[in-house]
Scaffold this motif. Structure first.
Motif, PDB file in Angstrom:
ATOM      1  N   ARG A  33      15.903   3.421  -6.655  1.00  0.00           N
ATOM      2  CA  ARG A  33      16.269   3.782  -5.281  1.00  0.00           C
ATOM      3  C   ARG A  33      15.177   4.622  -4.633  1.00  0.00           C
ATOM      4  NH1 ARG A  33      21.314   4.678  -7.783  1.00  0.00           N
ATOM      5  NH2 ARG A  33      20.947   6.935  -7.801  1.00  0.00           N
ATOM      6  N   LEU A  34      14.570   5.494  -5.411  1.00  0.00           N
ATOM      7  CA  LEU A  34      13.517   6.354  -4.892  1.00  0.00           C
ATOM      8  C   LEU A  34      12.341   5.541  -4.365  1.00  0.00           C
ATOM      9  CD1 LEU A  34      12.038   9.069  -4.507  1.00  0.00           C
ATOM     10  CD2 LEU A  34      11.442   8.987  -6.945  1.00  0.00           C
ATOM     11  N   VAL A  35      11.827   4.622  -5.171  1.00  0.00           N
ATOM     12  CA  VAL A  35      10.665   3.849  -4.715  1.00  0.00           C
ATOM     13  C   VAL A  35      11.041   2.896  -3.589  1.00  0.00           C
ATOM     14  CG1 VAL A  35       9.440   4.078  -6.916  1.00  0.00           C
ATOM     15  CG2 VAL A  35      10.973   2.123  -6.558  1.00  0.00           C
ATOM     16  N   ASP A  36      12.261   2.391  -3.595  1.00  0.00           N
ATOM     17  CA  ASP A  36      12.698   1.528  -2.501  1.00  0.00           C
ATOM     18  C   ASP A  36      12.746   2.306  -1.191  1.00  0.00           C
ATOM     19  OD1 ASP A  36      12.935  -0.620  -4.184  1.00  0.00           O
ATOM     20  OD2 ASP A  36      15.117  -0.495  -4.395  1.00  0.00           O
ATOM     21  N   GLY A  89       0.794  -1.225   0.000  1.00  0.00           N
ATOM     22  CA  GLY A  89       0.000   0.000   0.000  1.00  0.00           C
ATOM     23  C   GLY A  89       0.826   1.274   0.000  1.00  0.00           C
ATOM     24  N   LYS A  90       2.089   1.177  -0.306  1.00  0.00           N
ATOM     25  CA  LYS A  90       2.957   2.347  -0.240  1.00  0.00           C
ATOM     26  C   LYS A  90       3.002   3.140  -1.540  1.00  0.00           C
ATOM     27  CE  LYS A  90       4.559   1.945   3.992  1.00  0.00           C
ATOM     28  NZ  LYS A  90       4.329   2.999   5.014  1.00  0.00           N
ATOM     29  N   VAL A  91       3.120   2.449  -2.671  1.00  0.00           N
ATOM     30  CA  VAL A  91       3.397   3.127  -3.939  1.00  0.00           C
ATOM     31  C   VAL A  91       2.347   2.766  -4.984  1.00  0.00           C
ATOM     32  CG1 VAL A  91       5.007   3.270  -5.884  1.00  0.00           C
ATOM     33  CG2 VAL A  91       5.882   3.321  -3.543  1.00  0.00           C
ATOM     34  N   THR A  92       1.802   3.796  -5.603  1.00  0.00           N
ATOM     35  CA  THR A  92       0.984   3.630  -6.799  1.00  0.00           C
ATOM     36  C   THR A  92       1.762   4.206  -7.967  1.00  0.00           C
ATOM     37  OG1 THR A  92      -1.114   3.770  -5.599  1.00  0.00           O
ATOM     38  CG2 THR A  92      -1.172   4.246  -7.960  1.00  0.00           C
ATOM     39  N   LEU A  93       1.915   3.425  -9.014  1.00  0.00           N
ATOM     40  CA  LEU A  93       2.711   3.833 -10.176  1.00  0.00           C
ATOM     41  C   LEU A  93       1.791   4.236 -11.319  1.00  0.00           C
ATOM     42  CD1 LEU A  93       5.541   3.999 -11.556  1.00  0.00           C
ATOM     43  CD2 LEU A  93       5.171   1.625 -12.284  1.00  0.00           C
TER      44      LEU A  93
END
Length: 308
Positions: A166-169, A130-134
């Motif tokens: 790296r950003l999304v990680d 639930g952290k990242v929506t692309l």
């Protein structure tokens, strides 16, 4: 017995719990009071309900309709028109990769493909945590820093596939991530509340806010006649074709007085394959009965009646 859908209309959306409704009504009245006509407050109210649940729900649209004396159809028409309003659950961080022309050719397409593979999700989808929506975005209005990635509408300029990974990680791991410029990053719900018109209370956030980076301002500074580091003086600007500099201009560039500068063909100087630049194939706009040439600086070619 198998359930059979009879095409019955969807029931009205449920209301918010009483305490949530009371809080949202207080915020909504504050927003509505800023506008001479209440329906003008619809866009910020949609951001307000989005800040509550992370996307615009049927309950949120019902709330907006009731507060503004609109129909739910009117609210739905607006909520579904603008891409900044999410229609389904999404992540804490909306990661948008520009795939419009300039960003794409500078590496935006590669970044988007890399992130899809790295995160294991497709366009508009959200990671399991639930952290990242692309999502791919048509234009982030920051072409001079291409390729650009935005997170909750904050800029991350000059990205590469590796820096984007790296950003999304970092986002998923909860590590601090700093945008290239502008305000510090916050969650999507917090961003939605700010877009609804409520102040950003985080210490230093307002002072850090800023849009245009240095490269965005070069044209403006040149237009004002200001010196721009690395851009030289006004002599740096390519003159019009055929123009000869005035006496004394250009000596600093190593040209003799009155000598025209070396040409640097741009797209405006390139050979044109249109009928306006081809006397042998004039368009109706270049014939005697068709009016003037579409460009005043391009003479129409002679017609058969006129001869050479």
């Amino acid at each position: 017995m198998t359930d059979v859908s009879l095409g019955m209309p969807q029931l009205p959306a449920p209301d918010y719990p009483a305490e949530v409704r009371a809080r949202l009504e207080a915020d909504a009245r504050e927003v509505i009071a800023r506008y001479p006509g209440s329906r003008s407050a619809l866009l910020p109210l949609l951001h307000l309900v989005q800040a509550e649940e992370g996307h615009v729900t049927r309950t949120g649209m019902r709330f907006c309709a009731e507060m503004l004396d609109l129909t739910t159809a009117e609210v739905t028409a607006v909520a579904t028109f603008y891409s900044m309003y999410r229609r389904g659950p999404s992540g804490d961080y909306q990661v948008g990769v520009c795939t419009n022309t300039l960003c794409a050719v500078m590496g935006g397409d590669a970044i988007f493909e890399t992130l899809q593979e790295h995160l294991g999700i497709g366009n508009g989808q959200t990671t399991d945590d639930g952290k990242v929506t692309l999502e791919h975005i048509e234009c982030n209005a920051a072409c001079d820093f291409a390729p650009v990635v935005m997170v909750n509408w904050e800029f991350f300029d000059n990205q590469t596939p590796e820096s984007a990974k790296r950003l999304v990680d970092d986002l998923r791991a909860g590590r601090t991530v700093e945008p290239t410029r502008g305000a510090p990053l916050c969650t999507y719900k917090e961003t939605a509340r700010i877009l609804a018109g409520f102040p950003d209370r985080r210490p230093g956030a307002v002072e850090a806010t800023g849009g245009a980076g240095p490269a965005s301002l070069v044209g403006l500074r040149l237009a004002k006649g200001e010196a721009v580091p690395g851009a030289g003086s006004a002599d740096h600007v390519v003159p019009q074709r055929g123009a000869v500099p005035a006496e004394g201009e250009g000596e600093a560039a190593g040209r003799a007085p009155g000598e025209a500068p070396a040409t640097h063909p741009s797209s405006h100087d390139a050979p044109r394959e249109t009928s306006a630049s081809d006397p042998a194939h004039p368009s109706p706009a270049t014939t005697p009965d068709g009016g003037a040439s579409p460009r005043g600086d391009i003479a129409a070619g002679p017609t058969a009646e006129e001869g050479e």
